[in-house]
Structures are given as C-alpha cells and as structure tokens.
Enzyme design. Structure first.
Site, PDB file in Angstrom:
ATOM      1  N   ASP A   1      34.508  -8.750  36.352  1.00 13.10           N
ATOM      2  CA  ASP A   1      33.167  -8.513  35.815  1.00 13.10           C
ATOM      3  C   ASP A   1      32.294  -7.809  36.847  1.00 13.10           C
ATOM      4  O   ASP A   1      32.227  -8.222  38.011  1.00 13.10           O
ATOM      5  CB  ASP A   1      32.527  -9.848  35.419  1.00 13.10           C
ATOM      6  CG  ASP A   1      31.147  -9.656  34.822  1.00 13.10           C
ATOM      7  OD1 ASP A   1      31.066  -9.448  33.600  1.00 13.10           O
ATOM      8  OD2 ASP A   1      30.150  -9.694  35.573  1.00 13.10           O
TER       9      ASP A   1
ATOM     10  N   TYR B   1      24.699  -3.243  39.919  1.00 11.82           N
ATOM     11  CA  TYR B   1      25.051  -4.007  41.115  1.00 11.82           C
ATOM     12  C   TYR B   1      25.197  -3.078  42.325  1.00 11.82           C
ATOM     13  O   TYR B   1      25.963  -2.101  42.289  1.00 11.82           O
ATOM     14  CB  TYR B   1      26.352  -4.779  40.921  1.00 11.82           C
ATOM     15  CG  TYR B   1      26.305  -5.886  39.891  1.00 11.82           C
ATOM     16  CD1 TYR B   1      25.097  -6.336  39.349  1.00 11.82           C
ATOM     17  CD2 TYR B   1      27.475  -6.502  39.448  1.00 11.82           C
ATOM     18  CE1 TYR B   1      25.069  -7.349  38.399  1.00 11.82           C
ATOM     19  CE2 TYR B   1      27.465  -7.521  38.499  1.00 11.82           C
ATOM     20  CZ  TYR B   1      26.247  -7.930  37.977  1.00 11.82           C
ATOM     21  OH  TYR B   1      26.229  -8.936  37.046  1.00 11.82           O
TER      22      TYR B   1
ATOM     23  N   TRP C   1      28.828  -9.224  41.811  1.00 14.69           N
ATOM     24  CA  TRP C   1      27.385  -9.103  42.035  1.00 14.69           C
ATOM     25  C   TRP C   1      27.064  -9.483  43.485  1.00 14.69           C
ATOM     26  O   TRP C   1      27.568 -10.477  44.001  1.00 14.69           O
ATOM     27  CB  TRP C   1      26.631 -10.030  41.059  1.00 14.69           C
ATOM     28  CG  TRP C   1      25.157 -10.075  41.270  1.00 14.69           C
ATOM     29  CD1 TRP C   1      24.335  -9.033  41.576  1.00 14.69           C
ATOM     30  CD2 TRP C   1      24.312 -11.223  41.168  1.00 14.69           C
ATOM     31  NE1 TRP C   1      23.023  -9.460  41.668  1.00 14.69           N
ATOM     32  CE2 TRP C   1      22.986 -10.803  41.429  1.00 14.69           C
ATOM     33  CE3 TRP C   1      24.539 -12.574  40.895  1.00 14.69           C
ATOM     34  CZ2 TRP C   1      21.891 -11.674  41.417  1.00 14.69           C
ATOM     35  CZ3 TRP C   1      23.456 -13.441  40.878  1.00 14.69           C
ATOM     36  CH2 TRP C   1      22.154 -12.986  41.127  1.00 14.69           C
TER      37      TRP C   1
ATOM     38  N   GLN D   1      27.126  -6.861  50.545  1.00 12.66           N
ATOM     39  CA  GLN D   1      27.279  -7.983  51.477  1.00 12.66           C
ATOM     40  C   GLN D   1      28.566  -7.923  52.293  1.00 12.66           C
ATOM     41  O   GLN D   1      28.606  -8.407  53.423  1.00 12.66           O
ATOM     42  CB  GLN D   1      27.206  -9.302  50.708  1.00 12.66           C
ATOM     43  CG  GLN D   1      27.032 -10.536  51.589  1.00 12.66           C
ATOM     44  CD  GLN D   1      26.997 -11.808  50.768  1.00 12.66           C
ATOM     45  OE1 GLN D   1      27.855 -12.039  49.927  1.00 12.66           O
ATOM     46  NE2 GLN D   1      25.997 -12.630  51.004  1.00 12.66           N
TER      47      GLN D   1
ATOM     48  N   LYS E   1      27.114 -25.887  50.913  1.00 13.18           N
ATOM     49  CA  LYS E   1      26.784 -25.267  52.205  1.00 13.18           C
ATOM     50  C   LYS E   1      25.333 -25.507  52.623  1.00 13.18           C
ATOM     51  O   LYS E   1      24.976 -25.302  53.782  1.00 13.18           O
ATOM     52  CB  LYS E   1      27.064 -23.774  52.169  1.00 13.18           C
ATOM     53  CG  LYS E   1      26.130 -22.963  51.311  1.00 13.18           C
ATOM     54  CD  LYS E   1      26.412 -21.471  51.395  1.00 13.18           C
ATOM     55  CE  LYS E   1      27.740 -21.114  50.790  1.00 13.18           C
ATOM     56  NZ  LYS E   1      27.950 -19.649  50.715  1.00 13.18           N
TER      57      LYS E   1
ATOM     58  N   SER F   1      27.252 -17.704  37.640  1.00 13.20           N
ATOM     59  CA  SER F   1      26.684 -18.679  38.577  1.00 13.20           C
ATOM     60  C   SER F   1      27.034 -20.133  38.260  1.00 13.20           C
ATOM     61  O   SER F   1      26.158 -20.996  38.186  1.00 13.20           O
ATOM     62  CB  SER F   1      25.161 -18.535  38.670  1.00 13.20           C
ATOM     63  OG  SER F   1      24.681 -19.126  39.852  1.00 13.20           O
TER      64      SER F   1
END
Length: 329
Positions: A49, A54, A21, A27, A215, A205
């Site tokens: 997965d 997505y 995802w 990205q 971070k 998540s």
C-alpha cells in the site's frame, strides 16, 4: 501468512499488508526500503500500500523500484489519489482531470501496467460523485485499475458512493480507515455501511502511530528518531501521535505490554492481532524502518486472542478509546 477476501470481492489480500507512508523516500534510505520490501515478500506479504502524496511522490517510485522483477500477478499493489501532488489548481482532488493524470503518473512511478486497488484518499466535497466515479469507471474499463476503494469516508459518503458504483458497474470493494485498540471510530457506522455494501476494511495505523509499539515510556522523553519525535514524521503524523503521548495513556499501554508477554507476544504483535480478530477487517497495514520490524510484526498473522483477553484489553484502555464516528476522516 494468512490471506482473506477483500470484502465481498474475489480479491485475496494478505491479512497483514506493507505500507510505506513516511518511511520510503523520507525516513529511510532506498537500500533500507528495498530490504524492508524484500523482508515483507519473504514473510508472505503480498499486499503493498502506498499513495501518490507520500514523500511528495517519492514513496511510489521507491516501492516500484523495490518490486521490480517481482511476479506482478503474485502481489496486490494499491495506491491513492486526492491530496496535492503539484502546485497547479488541478493537481489535487477527485476531478476527472486529476484522477486520470494522477493514475497515469502513479503507474509510471510504480512501473506497472495496472493498480489492484485505487483509493480515493479522502472525500472531495467540491466535485460531484458522478464525475469521480465516471473517471474510476473509465480506468476500470481500460484495465488500468482493477478495484476501487475509499479512505476515511463517512458512512453516508460510502453509502452514496456505493450506490453510484453499482450503477456504473465500478467494483468498489475497499475502505481504508484508521483503526486500532485506541481508535475505533469506524465501529459505530462505517463498518455497518461497508458490510451492507460488501466493502472490506484495510486499516492503517494498527499500532496507533507507534503508541502501541511500546517505545514511548511514561514520563520519559520521546525517543530521538522515532516517528513521534520532532525530527521525524510529518506534522500530520505528529499531531495524530501527540493525542496519546500522555502519561495516563502510556501507563495503560505499559499494562498491555505485560499482558502481551503473558500471551507470548510482543506488544506490537498483540496490537495487530487484536485488529485482525475483528471479522470486518480484511487486512492491517504495517510500516517499517528496518526489516526486523517486518519479520517480527508479521508473526501476528494467525494469532487468536480469546474473549477474556479481548475484555481485559478493553478494561485496561477504558477511558482512552476514541469511538466518536464524527471523527472519521
């Protein structure tokens, strides 16, 4: 890499799964995505997965290309259906038409003959459960889907779906909810409903949208290019991450970082290990924008946290943990 049974089924999954995802098709470039998938394979991850929605279907295509040449029987390939994949009235939801068409499109993008676990990405209140599960039943009979799952369904929705699945002989074996140290809304109801029905949790998540990665520092700007930055991630993702981008939460997380170091772990390893301590969890899904993240995070597999550390984590996060089952979905 340790493996666990998915609920009461006979399917074994790697206890850390690789998800794409946000990253694949958006990205990171394709070569980086391929490197991350190969790093996952090298570390023993067998469960992958994705979802048709997505990156507007590109994530499935990238994953299919990345896994080209990999022995199909050696991996568990999972995807999802529900969210819009086109502009048409039937390009969304859990109608028979959309499920059938979406499944065939996913098979083509993933370059495979079958899907190991096909998830209903959300509950569709506009379509009868019977129509939805009849479609799943036909895909199972055709051999295009081996097992069925649901994602972010409530306990009542899961119970009703499981009853119909039994009637239609559909192997409903998986639930995919959000779950982490900070987000525990499934514990009150969903977990118990799934345990009754023999359904395992494959959670997304475990790092709470990166908040538990360490971070994000208190009272400092969000790092450029991070998933919670304005230049990366989807609005949905940014909304999720934003609920924890508060000084008091980040200060608590910094204390977890110290606790992790005392245990010889990184903060992400601690967060993933915490998720895997819970017996109702079959697997935790991780994402990555570079291979090194995969290699580092999979070290959480097999880690055992003692009861004292689990209590200390709860003490540090007290007041910031979301437990309201009404927020499922």
């Amino acid at each position: 890499m340790n493996h666990r049974r998915l609920g009461a089924s006979g399917l074994a999954v790697s206890e850390i799964a690789f998800g794409n995802w946000i990253t694949h098709g958006a990205q990171v470039d394709d070569n980086t995505a391929f490197s991350c998938v190969h790093a996952a394979l090298d570390t023993g991850i067998t469960t992958f997965d994705t979802a048709d929605v997505y990156s507007e279907t590109r994530a499935e295509s990238v994953l299919g290309q990345a896994l080209k040449g990999v022995r199909r029987e050696g991996i568990e390939l999972c995807t999802k259906v529900y969210h819009p994949t086109g502009a048409g009235n039937n390009d969304k939801g859990l109608s028979r038409k959309h499920i059938m068409e979406a499944c065939h499109a996913s098979l083509n993008r993933l370059q495979t003959d079958y899907i190991d676990v096909y998830y209903a990405h959300r509950f569709d209140a506009t379509v009868s459960l019977e129509e939805t599960f009849l479609a799943f039943s036909d895909l199972v009979r055709q051999g295009k889907v081996l097992y069925v799952g649901v994602s972010e369904w409530t306990a009542d929705q899961i119970t009703n779906g499981a009853a119909l699945a039994r009637e239609l002989r559909v192997p409903l074996v998986a639930s995919q909810p959000q779950y982490s140290m900070l987000w525990r809304v499934i514990e009150a109801e969903v977990v118990h409903a799934c345990e009754r029905e023999g359904i395992g949790q494959v959670v997304w998540s475990p790092l709470a949208q990166g908040i538990l990665s360490g971070k994000y520092a208190p009272e400092k700007p969000v790092p450029s290019g991070s998933r919670a930055s304005s230049s990366a991630g989807s609005p949905f993702f940014n909304k999720l991450a934003g609920q924890w981008l508060r000084t008091e939460v980040l200060l608590a997380v910094s204390k977890l970082d110290s606790l992790a170091r005392e245990a010889g772990l990184t903060l992400p390893q601690l967060a993933i290990a915490w998720v895997l301590q819970n017996p109702h969890i079959s697997a935790a899904i991780i994402g990555a924008s570079k291979p090194e993240q995969v290699q580092e995070n999979v070290k959480a597999s097999g880690v055992r946290l003692d009861s004292e550390m689990m209590r200390e984590i709860d003490t540090i996060l007290d007041g910031f943990i979301e437990r309201d089952p009404a927020k499922t979905g």
